[in-house]
Design an enzyme around this catalytic site. Sequence first.
Site, short mmCIF file in Angstrom:
data_model
loop_
_atom_site.label_atom_id
_atom_site.label_comp_id
_atom_site.label_asym_id
_atom_site.label_seq_id
_atom_site.Cartn_x
_atom_site.Cartn_y
_atom_site.Cartn_z
N ASP A 2 0.84 -1.20 0.00
CA ASP A 2 0.00 0.00 0.00
C ASP A 2 0.88 1.25 0.00
O ASP A 2 2.04 1.20 0.40
CB ASP A 2 -0.90 0.02 1.25
CG ASP A 2 -1.87 -1.15 1.27
OD1 ASP A 2 -2.17 -1.69 0.20
OD2 ASP A 2 -2.31 -1.51 2.38
N1 URA Z 1 -1.23 -6.02 3.77
C1 URA Z 1 -1.75 -4.77 3.78
O1 URA Z 1 -2.80 -4.52 4.35
N2 URA Z 1 -1.07 -3.81 3.14
C2 URA Z 1 0.11 -4.02 2.52
O2 URA Z 1 0.70 -3.09 1.96
C3 URA Z 1 0.63 -5.32 2.53
C4 URA Z 1 -0.08 -6.31 3.16
#
Ligand code: URA
Length: 240
Positions: free
Chosen positions: A103
């Site tokens: 993310d």
């Molecule tokens: N899980 C998440 O919620 N976000 C990420 O970036 C990676 C794994």
Amino acid sequence: MRLDKFLAHTGFGTRKGVKGLIKGKQVMIGDTIAKDGKQQVKPDVDTVYVRGEAVKYQEFIYLMMHKPQGVVSATIDNVSQTVIELLQPEEQLVGPFPVGRLDKDTEGLLLITNDGTLAHNLLSPKKHVDKCYQATISGIVTKEQQDRFKMGIILKDGFNCQPAELEIIEVDDAQQQSEIKITIHEGKFHQVKRMFEAVEQKVIYLKRLSMGPLKLDEQLALGEYRPLTEAELELLTEYK
Ligand code: URA
């Protein structure tokens, strides 16, 4: 492969840009001066020289990045800076892409390559590649929750997660926060955040520490990256 593509791949500029080099008679294929970008070269057979120096051809690049917050794991984005834009221009020319997504607000290990087979295998749900994250959770993570993660969390949309290992590192009663490590064996969108939402808690910081056999090099500052070492490439052989 076309000569102009070969030169672009090896960092001599865009396909258009390398025209000048060829026109200026600065490129040789073996002992013959190259005349046209459309000429074919076989990277494993021919030696190409630019200004008298042999060009080393590497088909694939493999980079480990310590992804910072604020950049997106994509090749192009209309709004935000991408992880690819953090690379040198000549590296951007060889078609690199991030292997999976972190993310925008997640930090940590991100593999960037142009090796589609490797990416496909590392991301394949059949391979169950482990991903380990460190996270700060708003709230107190309990032993009971640890057991629920071990059993397999059911997300709010009904998705049944595979068992995950949740390690409680530290619980801060005063701040009402917990430091944890979690290892998951699949890679659904926002998976870690959604797993905690399913137990009514919120991830407020997330960092990926490892993916399969690759571990984040903590010497890399946020936003920095480096080529994988021979030893790290060796660890990925089973996925190639
Ligand atoms: N899980 C998440 O919620 N976000 C990420 O970036 C990676 C794994």
